[in-house]
Design a protein around this motif. Structure first.
Motif, mmCIF file in Angstrom:
data_model
loop_
_atom_site.group_PDB
_atom_site.id
_atom_site.type_symbol
_atom_site.label_atom_id
_atom_site.label_comp_id
_atom_site.label_asym_id
_atom_site.label_seq_id
_atom_site.Cartn_x
_atom_site.Cartn_y
_atom_site.Cartn_z
ATOM 1 N N TYR A 1 44.501 0.647 67.175
ATOM 2 C CA TYR A 1 45.737 1.362 67.520
ATOM 3 C C TYR A 1 46.831 0.422 68.036
ATOM 4 O O TYR A 1 47.684 0.844 68.801
ATOM 5 C CB TYR A 1 45.431 2.448 68.557
ATOM 6 N N GLY B 1 47.811 10.149 74.646
ATOM 7 C CA GLY B 1 47.418 9.564 73.357
ATOM 8 C C GLY B 1 48.260 10.118 72.224
ATOM 9 O O GLY B 1 47.741 10.613 71.234
ATOM 10 N N CYS B 2 49.575 9.993 72.362
ATOM 11 C CA CYS B 2 50.501 10.657 71.414
ATOM 12 C C CYS B 2 50.459 10.040 70.022
ATOM 13 O O CYS B 2 50.964 10.632 69.061
ATOM 14 C CB CYS B 2 51.923 10.621 71.952
ATOM 15 N N GLY B 3 49.873 8.837 69.874
ATOM 16 C CA GLY B 3 49.836 8.194 68.552
ATOM 17 C C GLY B 3 51.240 7.986 68.024
ATOM 18 O O GLY B 3 52.126 7.488 68.735
ATOM 19 N N ILE C 1 53.173 12.619 65.796
ATOM 20 C CA ILE C 1 53.157 13.558 64.667
ATOM 21 C C ILE C 1 53.374 15.007 65.114
ATOM 22 O O ILE C 1 54.017 15.793 64.411
ATOM 23 C CB ILE C 1 51.817 13.415 63.871
ATOM 24 N N ASP D 1 50.710 6.992 75.779
ATOM 25 C CA ASP D 1 49.631 6.417 74.976
ATOM 26 C C ASP D 1 49.245 5.111 75.670
ATOM 27 O O ASP D 1 50.074 4.474 76.308
ATOM 28 C CB ASP D 1 50.102 6.142 73.535
ATOM 29 N N MET D 2 47.978 4.722 75.507
ATOM 30 C CA MET D 2 47.578 3.451 76.127
ATOM 31 C C MET D 2 48.133 2.259 75.344
ATOM 32 O O MET D 2 48.189 1.151 75.853
ATOM 33 C CB MET D 2 46.062 3.348 76.215
ATOM 34 N N MET E 1 52.080 1.836 69.822
ATOM 35 C CA MET E 1 52.228 3.242 69.434
ATOM 36 C C MET E 1 53.472 3.849 70.088
ATOM 37 O O MET E 1 54.227 4.576 69.442
ATOM 38 C CB MET E 1 51.004 4.057 69.883
ATOM 39 N N ALA F 1 50.369 4.702 79.214
ATOM 40 C CA ALA F 1 49.461 5.124 80.285
ATOM 41 C C ALA F 1 48.070 5.390 79.731
ATOM 42 O O ALA F 1 47.907 5.913 78.629
ATOM 43 C CB ALA F 1 49.999 6.391 80.959
ATOM 44 N N ASP F 2 47.072 5.044 80.548
ATOM 45 C CA ASP F 2 45.676 5.350 80.244
ATOM 46 C C ASP F 2 45.382 6.747 80.775
ATOM 47 O O ASP F 2 45.684 7.052 81.936
ATOM 48 C CB ASP F 2 44.793 4.301 80.951
ATOM 49 N N ALA F 3 44.770 7.584 79.936
ATOM 50 C CA ALA F 3 44.483 8.970 80.325
ATOM 51 C C ALA F 3 43.574 9.033 81.558
ATOM 52 O O ALA F 3 43.521 10.061 82.237
ATOM 53 C CB ALA F 3 43.825 9.698 79.158
ATOM 54 N N ASN G 1 45.474 15.524 71.921
ATOM 55 C CA ASN G 1 44.964 15.769 70.568
ATOM 56 C C ASN G 1 44.265 14.547 69.988
ATOM 57 O O ASN G 1 44.836 13.442 69.959
ATOM 58 C CB ASN G 1 46.113 16.146 69.629
ATOM 59 N N HIS G 2 43.050 14.753 69.517
ATOM 60 C CA HIS G 2 42.304 13.708 68.808
ATOM 61 C C HIS G 2 42.308 12.390 69.579
ATOM 62 O O HIS G 2 42.538 11.324 68.999
ATOM 63 C CB HIS G 2 42.893 13.503 67.405
ATOM 64 N N MET G 3 42.095 12.454 70.849
ATOM 65 C CA MET G 3 42.079 11.203 71.614
ATOM 66 C C MET G 3 40.986 11.160 72.685
ATOM 67 O O MET G 3 40.561 10.084 73.087
ATOM 68 C CB MET G 3 43.456 10.917 72.236
ATOM 69 N N HIS H 1 38.002 8.873 72.385
ATOM 70 C CA HIS H 1 38.173 7.425 72.552
ATOM 71 C C HIS H 1 38.107 6.997 74.018
ATOM 72 O O HIS H 1 38.035 5.807 74.307
ATOM 73 C CB HIS H 1 39.549 6.996 72.029
HETATM 74 C C1 LIG Z 1 43.381 9.297 66.695
HETATM 75 S S1 LIG Z 1 44.824 8.823 67.555
HETATM 76 C C2 LIG Z 1 45.558 10.423 67.803
HETATM 77 C C3 LIG Z 1 47.035 10.363 67.971
HETATM 78 C C4 LIG Z 1 47.742 11.726 68.073
HETATM 79 N N1 LIG Z 1 47.369 12.451 69.251
HETATM 80 C C5 LIG Z 1 47.483 12.555 66.835
HETATM 81 O O1 LIG Z 1 46.904 13.625 66.936
HETATM 82 O O2 LIG Z 1 47.889 12.098 65.748
HETATM 83 C C6 LIG Z 1 44.263 8.397 69.176
HETATM 84 C C7 LIG Z 1 45.342 7.851 70.107
HETATM 85 O O3 LIG Z 1 44.819 7.833 71.442
HETATM 86 C C8 LIG Z 1 45.219 6.644 72.066
HETATM 87 N N2 LIG Z 1 44.241 6.368 73.142
HETATM 88 C C9 LIG Z 1 42.971 5.958 73.009
HETATM 89 N N3 LIG Z 1 42.379 5.843 74.229
HETATM 90 C C10 LIG Z 1 43.313 6.202 75.139
HETATM 91 C C11 LIG Z 1 43.328 6.298 76.567
HETATM 92 N N4 LIG Z 1 42.245 5.969 77.304
HETATM 93 N N5 LIG Z 1 44.459 6.702 77.170
HETATM 94 C C12 LIG Z 1 45.571 6.999 76.447
HETATM 95 N N6 LIG Z 1 45.621 6.921 75.089
HETATM 96 C C13 LIG Z 1 44.518 6.533 74.446
HETATM 97 C C14 LIG Z 1 45.257 5.613 70.943
HETATM 98 O O4 LIG Z 1 46.075 4.495 71.268
HETATM 99 C C15 LIG Z 1 45.790 6.449 69.787
HETATM 100 O O5 LIG Z 1 47.193 6.406 69.711
#
Ligand SMILES: C[S@@+](CC[C@H](N)C(=O)[O-])C[C@H]1O[C@@H](n2cnc3c(N)ncnc32)[C@H](O)[C@@H]1O
Length: 278
Positions: free
Chosen positions: A29, A72-74, A77, A95-96, A100, A120-122, A138-140, A143
């Motif tokens: 990422y 984790g806004c990626g 989208i 997002d971390m 991104m 920021a880290d979640a 979403n989808h994060m 991770h």
């Molecule tokens: C699969 S992508 C999903 C992005 C977006 N939410 C979407 O649905 O398209 C995962 C995202 O989570 C972020 N991420 C992973 N670990 C994280 C953490 N500990 N804190 C914040 N963001 C994190 C990654 O950098 C990445 O942008």
């Protein structure tokens, strides 16, 4: 970007140590290129044309005048869906990954809504307690190394009765692609993420953190009629150093032959969203 370049971008999956998985995550990422390859496949070939993002907006119960936090806004989208962002929402996108955040800022600049961005880290959110009406993750969460800690942070920053929305996928999601990639590349399946926080495994975590939790599923599948976007998808997740050019070429030939013979490749999808109230 060529298929080869895209594959070459992915770091080696050598061991299972924490630092190694953290390094792989940073590499995956560091910018939006891998995620965008996956989003493109879903946008072009999903059979449910309603759209996952529009469906999510239908499920949001967020006041007209609200503070909203996305973790984790990626590539942002969610905010590029056909649904206009309610003008009185104050949205903070986090997002971390700094890469991104930079990309999302550029992607959303033309929308005309004023977003705030923060790296920021979640697991350690730099926000005061009880400051948001809704938190979207979403989808994060799969991770995040310490999922209970991240959900504890979500609970802390939510106002009383605020909502957490967490989309993820189920074990059946893209299983045909997982099977193919495992067969052609002789590498372990990629179901680890879903096993950590998926539609089957996420509810336990959500129930520990929140009073009320429900799961909504979004019915969908893929019917793919071109090999190249499918290869881009697979390469966006795969590990170049363990996959030879011959293996990549072999898989591409197989996909091209399947499409030539049947006109399409059908792929299962299993996605949904946990909705939890504080
Ligand atoms: C699969 S992508 C999903 C992005 C977006 N939410 C979407 O649905 O398209 C995962 C995202 O989570 C972020 N991420 C992973 N670990 C994280 C953490 N500990 N804190 C914040 N963001 C994190 C990654 O950098 C990445 O942008």
């Amino acid at each position: 970007m060529t298929e080869k370049d895209s594959c070459a971008n992915i770091a080696a999956m050598a061991t299972n140590t924490d630092s190694d998985s953290a390094r792989r995550l940073r590499e995956q990422y560091k910018d939006g290129s891998n995620l965008s390859a996956r989003i493109r496949l879903h946008q072009r070939f999903s059979t449910n044309r309603y759209g996952l993002m529009r469906w999510m907006f239908d499920h949001f119960r967020i006041p007209e005048n609200a503070s909203v936090l996305e973790l984790g806004c990626g590539t942002g989208i969610l905010w590029r869906s056909p649904v206009p962002v309610p003008p009185r929402w104050r949205v903070i996108l986090t997002d971390m990954s700094g890469g991104m955040i930079r990309e999302t800022r550029a992607n959303l600049a033309r929308l005309g809504h004023s977003f705030t961005y923060s790296q920021a880290d979640a697991q350690a959110l730099p926000f005061r307690a009880a400051s948001f009406d809704a938190v979207i993750a979403n989808h994060m969460l799969y991770h995040v190394p310490d999922i209970p800690r991240a959900l504890g942070e979500v609970r802390r920053v939510l106002k009383p009765s605020g909502f957490c929305y967490a989309a993820t996928m189920g074990l059946a999601h893209m299983r045909e692609i997982d099977d193919l990639a495992a067969r052609f590349f002789s590498i372990p399946r990629m179901t680890d993420s879903v096993a950590r926080f998926g539609l089957e495994s996420g509810e336990v975590y959500m129930r520990r953190a929140f009073g009320e939790v429900k799961l909504e599923r979004y019915p969908d599948s893929l019917v793919v009629t071109e090999a190249a976007p499918l290869m881009d998808y697979i390469c966006s997740m795969r590990v170049r150093s363990r996959v030879s050019d011959e293996q990549v070429a072999g898989l591409r030939r197989h996909l091209e032959n399947e499409i030539a013979a049947h006109g399409e490749i059908r792929i299962s999808k299993d996605t949904g969203m946990f909705i939890a109230q504080r």
